[in-house]
Design a protein around this motif. Structure first.
Motif, short mmCIF file in Angstrom:
data_model
loop_
_atom_site.label_atom_id
_atom_site.label_comp_id
_atom_site.label_asym_id
_atom_site.label_seq_id
_atom_site.Cartn_x
_atom_site.Cartn_y
_atom_site.Cartn_z
N ASP A 9 -37.70 -5.63 12.33
CA ASP A 9 -38.12 -5.36 11.14
C ASP A 9 -37.71 -3.50 10.70
N LEU A 10 -37.73 -3.38 9.50
CA LEU A 10 -37.51 -1.93 9.18
C LEU A 10 -38.87 -1.67 8.06
N THR A 11 -39.51 -0.49 8.62
CA THR A 11 -40.48 -0.15 7.62
C THR A 11 -40.38 1.09 7.19
N VAL A 12 -40.62 1.26 5.59
CA VAL A 12 -39.92 2.66 4.89
C VAL A 12 -41.40 3.07 4.41
N GLY A 13 -41.80 4.36 4.79
CA GLY A 13 -43.18 4.84 4.42
C GLY A 13 -43.31 5.39 3.18
N ALA A 14 -42.06 5.44 2.45
CA ALA A 14 -42.04 6.13 1.00
C ALA A 14 -40.70 5.27 0.15
N ASN A 15 -40.54 5.81 -0.79
CA ASN A 15 -39.49 5.39 -1.80
C ASN A 15 -38.17 4.94 -1.06
N VAL A 16 -37.46 4.08 -1.79
CA VAL A 16 -36.04 3.76 -1.17
C VAL A 16 -35.04 3.66 -2.55
N ALA A 17 -34.23 4.31 -2.51
CA ALA A 17 -33.12 4.30 -3.61
C ALA A 17 -31.75 3.67 -2.99
N TYR A 58 -21.24 15.33 17.82
CA TYR A 58 -20.43 14.15 17.59
C TYR A 58 -20.30 13.22 18.82
N ILE A 59 -20.36 11.83 18.45
CA ILE A 59 -20.60 11.03 19.52
C ILE A 59 -19.53 10.01 18.86
N GLY A 60 -18.71 9.52 20.03
CA GLY A 60 -17.52 8.64 19.78
C GLY A 60 -17.93 7.31 20.00
N GLY A 61 -18.95 7.01 20.54
CA GLY A 61 -19.19 5.52 21.01
C GLY A 61 -20.71 5.27 20.29
N ASP A 62 -21.16 4.14 20.88
CA ASP A 62 -22.54 3.65 20.17
C ASP A 62 -23.59 4.67 20.65
N VAL A 63 -24.73 4.76 20.04
CA VAL A 63 -25.84 5.58 20.23
C VAL A 63 -26.94 4.54 20.39
N LEU A 64 -27.74 4.26 21.75
CA LEU A 64 -28.55 3.26 21.93
C LEU A 64 -29.86 4.15 22.31
N ILE A 65 -30.96 3.63 21.74
CA ILE A 65 -32.06 4.49 21.76
C ILE A 65 -33.29 3.43 22.28
N ASP A 66 -33.87 3.56 23.33
CA ASP A 66 -34.78 2.85 23.96
C ASP A 66 -36.12 3.14 23.38
N GLN A 67 -36.57 3.91 22.72
CA GLN A 67 -37.84 4.28 22.10
C GLN A 67 -37.80 4.71 20.64
N ASP A 68 -38.82 5.21 20.00
CA ASP A 68 -38.73 5.58 18.40
C ASP A 68 -37.62 6.47 18.21
N LEU A 69 -36.97 6.52 16.99
CA LEU A 69 -36.22 7.45 16.42
C LEU A 69 -36.85 8.06 15.25
N ALA A 70 -37.16 9.52 15.29
CA ALA A 70 -37.77 10.05 14.28
C ALA A 70 -36.70 10.83 13.55
N VAL A 71 -36.42 10.81 12.25
CA VAL A 71 -35.63 11.67 11.42
C VAL A 71 -36.51 12.51 10.28
N TYR A 72 -36.42 13.72 10.63
CA TYR A 72 -37.11 14.60 9.94
C TYR A 72 -36.75 15.13 8.59
N TYR A 73 -35.45 14.94 8.39
CA TYR A 73 -34.69 15.44 7.15
C TYR A 73 -33.91 14.18 6.70
N GLY A 74 -32.98 14.42 5.99
CA GLY A 74 -32.11 13.27 5.52
C GLY A 74 -31.25 12.33 6.62
N LEU A 75 -31.13 11.27 6.41
CA LEU A 75 -30.42 10.27 7.24
C LEU A 75 -29.26 9.78 6.35
N GLU A 76 -27.91 9.96 6.60
CA GLU A 76 -26.80 9.33 5.92
C GLU A 76 -26.12 8.39 6.74
N VAL A 77 -25.92 7.30 6.41
CA VAL A 77 -25.15 6.30 7.01
C VAL A 77 -23.91 6.07 6.14
N TYR A 78 -22.65 5.96 6.87
CA TYR A 78 -21.44 5.89 6.03
C TYR A 78 -20.84 4.65 6.43
#
Length: 128
Positions: free
Chosen positions: A59-67, A31-51
């Motif tokens: 740019d945003l590149t998606v390598g597969a389907n988007v729903a 649990y992170i109460g503030g912003d998360v700043l990432i200086d390099q790539d972010l790899a998500v190996y499973y699901g990513l849920e944004v609330y």
């Protein structure tokens, strides 16, 4: 349990209440109460849920389907490299009048097939 009471704000990879020169491995929820700043790539190996609303500054590149479950607003141009299948009616809000085969609200470089009725609300010109 380790508790750090220092409240130094992180402003880089070398500042903050807890600084490590190596990696960080966490086996359970985080649990992170503030912003998360990432200086390099972010790899998500499973699901990513944004609330909440999310802004992507470049740019945003998606390598597969988007729903997308809700409405989608695109402020700039949209380019498609493949076929677009639309399951419901298409409505264009642009009212640009046509004065040739290259002008108007809807312009296609190829032919047009119409399986059902076609209604033209004003003049129609065939061939130029």
């Amino acid at each position: 349990t380790v508790e750090i009471t220092d409240t130094t704000q992180a402003t880089s990879t070398t500042t903050g209440s807890l600084v490590t020169a190596g990696g960080l491995a966490v086996a359970q929820d985080t649990y992170i109460g503030g912003d998360v700043l990432i200086d390099q790539d972010l790899a998500v190996y499973y699901g990513l849920e944004v609330y909440k609303s999310t802004t992507i500054g470049v740019d945003l590149t998606v390598g597969a389907n988007v729903a997308i479950g809700g409405n989608t607003a695109i402020a700039g141009d949209m380019m498609l490299a493949g076929t677009m299948d639309i399951g419901k009616a298409v409505s264009l809000a642009d009212t640009t009048d046509s004065t040739s085969s290259a002008t108007g609200s809807f312009v296609t470089a190829g032919g047009m097939g119409v399986a059902k009725s076609l209604y033209v609300g004003s003049d129609m010109t065939a061939g130029e």
